[in-house]
Design a protein around this motif. Sequence first.
Motif, PDB file in Angstrom:
ATOM      1  N   TYR A 136       5.887  20.869  -6.637  1.00  0.00           N
ATOM      2  CA  TYR A 136       5.401  20.782  -8.007  1.00  0.00           C
ATOM      3  C   TYR A 136       4.304  19.730  -7.928  1.00  0.00           C
ATOM      4  N   GLU A 137       3.061  20.187  -7.717  1.00  0.00           N
ATOM      5  CA  GLU A 137       1.967  19.309  -7.328  1.00  0.00           C
ATOM      6  C   GLU A 137       1.679  18.154  -8.293  1.00  0.00           C
ATOM      7  N   PRO A 138       1.614  18.365  -9.603  1.00  0.00           N
ATOM      8  CA  PRO A 138       1.328  17.226 -10.477  1.00  0.00           C
ATOM      9  C   PRO A 138       2.372  16.110 -10.350  1.00  0.00           C
ATOM     10  N   MET A 139       3.641  16.490 -10.298  1.00  0.00           N
ATOM     11  CA  MET A 139       4.688  15.479 -10.171  1.00  0.00           C
ATOM     12  C   MET A 139       4.705  14.892  -8.765  1.00  0.00           C
ATOM     13  N   ALA A 140       4.473  15.717  -7.750  1.00  0.00           N
ATOM     14  CA  ALA A 140       4.457  15.216  -6.369  1.00  0.00           C
ATOM     15  C   ALA A 140       3.377  14.151  -6.203  1.00  0.00           C
ATOM     16  N   HIS A 189       1.748   8.507  -5.613  1.00  0.00           N
ATOM     17  CA  HIS A 189       1.020   7.318  -6.081  1.00  0.00           C
ATOM     18  C   HIS A 189       1.994   6.182  -6.395  1.00  0.00           C
ATOM     19  N   ALA A 190       3.111   6.506  -7.013  1.00  0.00           N
ATOM     20  CA  ALA A 190       4.085   5.479  -7.389  1.00  0.00           C
ATOM     21  C   ALA A 190       4.678   4.797  -6.157  1.00  0.00           C
ATOM     22  N   ILE A 191       5.011   5.552  -5.132  1.00  0.00           N
ATOM     23  CA  ILE A 191       5.600   4.913  -3.954  1.00  0.00           C
ATOM     24  C   ILE A 191       4.555   4.097  -3.189  1.00  0.00           C
ATOM     25  N   VAL A 192       3.302   4.543  -3.202  1.00  0.00           N
ATOM     26  CA  VAL A 192       2.240   3.743  -2.576  1.00  0.00           C
ATOM     27  C   VAL A 192       2.057   2.434  -3.340  1.00  0.00           C
ATOM     28  N   GLU A 193       2.053   2.491  -4.664  1.00  0.00           N
ATOM     29  CA  GLU A 193       1.924   1.261  -5.458  1.00  0.00           C
ATOM     30  C   GLU A 193       3.098   0.319  -5.191  1.00  0.00           C
ATOM     31  N   GLU A 194       4.308   0.866  -5.072  1.00  0.00           N
ATOM     32  CA  GLU A 194       5.462   0.025  -4.767  1.00  0.00           C
ATOM     33  C   GLU A 194       5.312  -0.624  -3.393  1.00  0.00           C
ATOM     34  N   PHE A 201       9.084   2.649   4.844  1.00  0.00           N
ATOM     35  CA  PHE A 201       9.415   2.772   3.432  1.00  0.00           C
ATOM     36  C   PHE A 201       8.743   4.011   2.835  1.00  0.00           C
ATOM     37  N   LEU A 202       7.466   4.203   3.117  1.00  0.00           N
ATOM     38  CA  LEU A 202       6.723   5.318   2.521  1.00  0.00           C
ATOM     39  C   LEU A 202       7.283   6.679   2.931  1.00  0.00           C
ATOM     40  N   ILE A 203       7.582   6.885   4.219  1.00  0.00           N
ATOM     41  CA  ILE A 203       8.107   8.193   4.615  1.00  0.00           C
ATOM     42  C   ILE A 203       9.510   8.401   4.063  1.00  0.00           C
ATOM     43  N   ASP A 204      10.327   7.338   4.075  1.00  0.00           N
ATOM     44  CA  ASP A 204      11.684   7.483   3.537  1.00  0.00           C
ATOM     45  C   ASP A 204      11.666   7.794   2.045  1.00  0.00           C
ATOM     46  N   GLU A 205      10.821   7.120   1.294  1.00  0.00           N
ATOM     47  CA  GLU A 205      10.738   7.370  -0.147  1.00  0.00           C
ATOM     48  C   GLU A 205      10.106   8.726  -0.446  1.00  0.00           C
ATOM     49  N   LEU A 206       9.115   9.105   0.330  1.00  0.00           N
ATOM     50  CA  LEU A 206       8.501  10.425   0.132  1.00  0.00           C
ATOM     51  C   LEU A 206       9.561  11.508   0.279  1.00  0.00           C
ATOM     52  N   LYS A 207      10.366  11.420   1.324  1.00  0.00           N
ATOM     53  CA  LYS A 207      11.431  12.411   1.539  1.00  0.00           C
ATOM     54  C   LYS A 207      12.479  12.362   0.435  1.00  0.00           C
ATOM     55  N   ARG A 208      12.728  11.169  -0.098  1.00  0.00           N
ATOM     56  CA  ARG A 208      13.795  10.992  -1.075  1.00  0.00           C
ATOM     57  C   ARG A 208      13.399  11.420  -2.487  1.00  0.00           C
ATOM     58  N   VAL A 209      12.165  11.141  -2.927  1.00  0.00           N
ATOM     59  CA  VAL A 209      11.847  11.327  -4.347  1.00  0.00           C
ATOM     60  C   VAL A 209      10.725  12.303  -4.671  1.00  0.00           C
ATOM     61  N   VAL A 210       9.897  12.648  -3.721  1.00  0.00           N
ATOM     62  CA  VAL A 210       8.749  13.506  -4.033  1.00  0.00           C
ATOM     63  C   VAL A 210       9.188  14.975  -4.022  1.00  0.00           C
TER      64      VAL A 210
END
Length: 146
Positions: A51-55, A60-65, A109-118
């Motif tokens: 779901y591209e808009p949400m992805a 962006h949110a995980i990069v900012e974090e 952190f970025l790869i783990d969060e990407l897999k978890r929430v995107v």
Amino acid sequence: MMIRIANEPIDLQSIVRSVITPESGGINVFVGTTRNHAGGRSVDLLEYEAYEPMALKMMHAIVEEAKERWPLHAVAVVHRLGRVEVGEVSVAIAVSSAHRKEAFEATRFLIDELKRVVPIWKREYFSDGSVEWSQQTDEQVVSSNT
């Protein structure tokens, strides 16, 4: 900062170039590729949907974090959609900082969060002809046959 979803092969050199800065002493790169096996079965290819808009919003949110948690100079996160053959790149993350420790930690952190929430899902095509959707959630793969 490069954050995007790609429908074409990922250009690793451009991703690395995008995070090189004069003040950076450490650049870390994670590259996820399609492997030829999963769960003891032979894999022919993967197919990603999102779901591209949400992805993009979540990327962006995980990069900012990550930028809040570590003193980063530049970040690139690119995930591929569509058909990804064995050996091809499905995700690439590059991070630069003054020191390697922060670059390594932020990349993890970025790869783990990407897999978890995107909201990006993969469909695995197995050599036996079966196809399964799977979604990563906190170190587990939840699969369902289609």
